[in-house]
Design a protein around this motif. Sequence first.
Motif, short mmCIF file in Angstrom:
data_model
loop_
_atom_site.label_atom_id
_atom_site.label_comp_id
_atom_site.label_asym_id
_atom_site.label_seq_id
_atom_site.Cartn_x
_atom_site.Cartn_y
_atom_site.Cartn_z
N LEU A 85 -11.45 1.79 13.52
CA LEU A 85 -10.84 3.01 13.00
C LEU A 85 -9.33 2.87 13.11
O LEU A 85 -8.79 2.78 14.22
CB LEU A 85 -11.33 4.21 13.80
CG LEU A 85 -10.98 5.57 13.25
CD1 LEU A 85 -11.56 5.78 11.86
CD2 LEU A 85 -11.48 6.66 14.18
N THR A 87 -5.32 3.85 12.72
CA THR A 87 -4.42 5.00 12.69
C THR A 87 -3.73 4.96 11.32
O THR A 87 -3.69 3.90 10.68
CB THR A 87 -3.35 4.90 13.79
OG1 THR A 87 -2.56 3.73 13.52
CG2 THR A 87 -3.95 4.82 15.17
N PRO A 88 -3.14 6.08 10.88
CA PRO A 88 -2.42 6.05 9.60
C PRO A 88 -1.38 4.93 9.57
O PRO A 88 -1.24 4.24 8.56
CB PRO A 88 -1.77 7.42 9.53
CG PRO A 88 -2.68 8.31 10.33
CD PRO A 88 -3.21 7.45 11.43
N GLY A 127 -5.27 17.70 5.34
CA GLY A 127 -6.48 17.08 5.88
C GLY A 127 -7.54 18.05 6.33
O GLY A 127 -7.62 19.17 5.83
N GLU A 131 -7.78 15.67 11.16
CA GLU A 131 -7.41 14.38 10.54
C GLU A 131 -6.53 14.68 9.34
O GLU A 131 -6.83 15.57 8.55
CB GLU A 131 -8.66 13.64 10.04
CG GLU A 131 -9.68 13.30 11.09
CD GLU A 131 -9.30 12.08 11.90
OE1 GLU A 131 -8.33 11.40 11.53
OE2 GLU A 131 -9.99 11.82 12.92
N LYS A 132 -5.48 13.90 9.17
CA LYS A 132 -4.63 14.07 7.99
C LYS A 132 -5.34 13.57 6.75
O LYS A 132 -6.15 12.63 6.82
CB LYS A 132 -3.33 13.27 8.17
CG LYS A 132 -2.46 13.79 9.30
CD LYS A 132 -1.78 15.07 8.91
CE LYS A 132 -0.79 15.52 9.97
NZ LYS A 132 -0.39 16.92 9.76
N TYR A 137 -0.67 9.35 4.03
CA TYR A 137 -0.45 7.91 4.20
C TYR A 137 0.63 7.45 3.23
O TYR A 137 0.46 7.58 2.02
CB TYR A 137 -1.77 7.14 3.95
CG TYR A 137 -2.82 7.40 4.98
CD1 TYR A 137 -3.42 8.66 5.09
CD2 TYR A 137 -3.22 6.42 5.86
CE1 TYR A 137 -4.39 8.91 6.05
CE2 TYR A 137 -4.19 6.66 6.83
CZ TYR A 137 -4.76 7.90 6.91
OH TYR A 137 -5.72 8.15 7.86
#
Length: 238
Positions: A85, A87-88, A127, A131-132, A137
Amino acid sequence: MSIIRPYGDTTGDGMVQVSFTLPIKHSKVADGAALQLANKMGMEPAMVVHSKPMGDDFTFFVVYGQVNHLVDTDKVQVVERDFPLLTPKEANAVIKETLRRPMVVVGACIGTDAHTVGIDAILNIKGFAGEKGLEYYKEIEVVNLGAQVSVPSLVEAAVTRRADAVLVRRWRLRRHRQARPGRVDVRRGASRADRHHHAPADRRPRTPLHRGGRGQHRPPPRARGRRRRPRGDRPLRP
Ligand code: B12
């Protein structure tokens, strides 16, 4: 120690607490119904420690009681993700390194679907659930086409914007047997069912969309005997 049991007041007493709502007016009968459910779930003895009306016809309960079930921690199976997973920041770095240009994501609710909240949750900067969304991004360019987009327009946008990914949402009634939603083959134009419905009758693919009739077109079961407009072209019901 691999065998454990829940614990409320004293170690190993098996006490658990659950909460739920029943569609019943707040009353003694409602409390009894909650107890009956708790017993059927294996809580014995059980106590309704909290019951509160939720509007006129619903009641919320908290039930505390004992279960006899044991848990064997050696038999627990942990499902791990198949991929890390990111991160941005990490995701942006991977896109920059591998694509060397922004990644283009096109999203739409197709056909008659106006349920934009879900796809907005994925795409919009704000988001969902902490979460965004993809707009956050830096290396992702989001093209959100919104609601009730026809498949041809989606495909056109995907091709024009040179989409790396196309996110599609399409609701369907559970009783409808159609091509699975969310699957549009951009290279070929559309999903099999959409290509079928959007093609003029004389140019529809000969391959069967539904079981039966190898190589020969048979209309989907629900359309037999009745001519219906393609779903994507049907007007929105008021
Ligand atoms: C809000 C809502 C509406 C709003 C939509 C407003 C809007 N701008 O979006 C309005 C009032 C317009 C509406 C209308 C209708 N609705 Co409505 N609606 C809902 C409701 C209550 C919530 C949906 C929602 O926003 N959830 C919150 C978001 C964040 O969750 P989500 O949509 O599930 O999305 C998440 C995931 O599913 C996933 N996801 C979603 N899309 C995509 C796409 C991709 C590519 C990926 C990877 C993931 C993904 O990611 C999201 C974030 O986790 C649901 C019931 C429910 N509780 O789900 C019914 C529901 C979806 N609606 C339903 C129905 C039937 C209708 C109507 C036909 C009612 C009518 N007779 O008029 C109309 C259809 C309108 C239309 N043309 O589309 C049914 C669908 C039933 C079915 N599939 O058979 C539901 C399930 C209610 C029900 N139980 O009957 N609705």
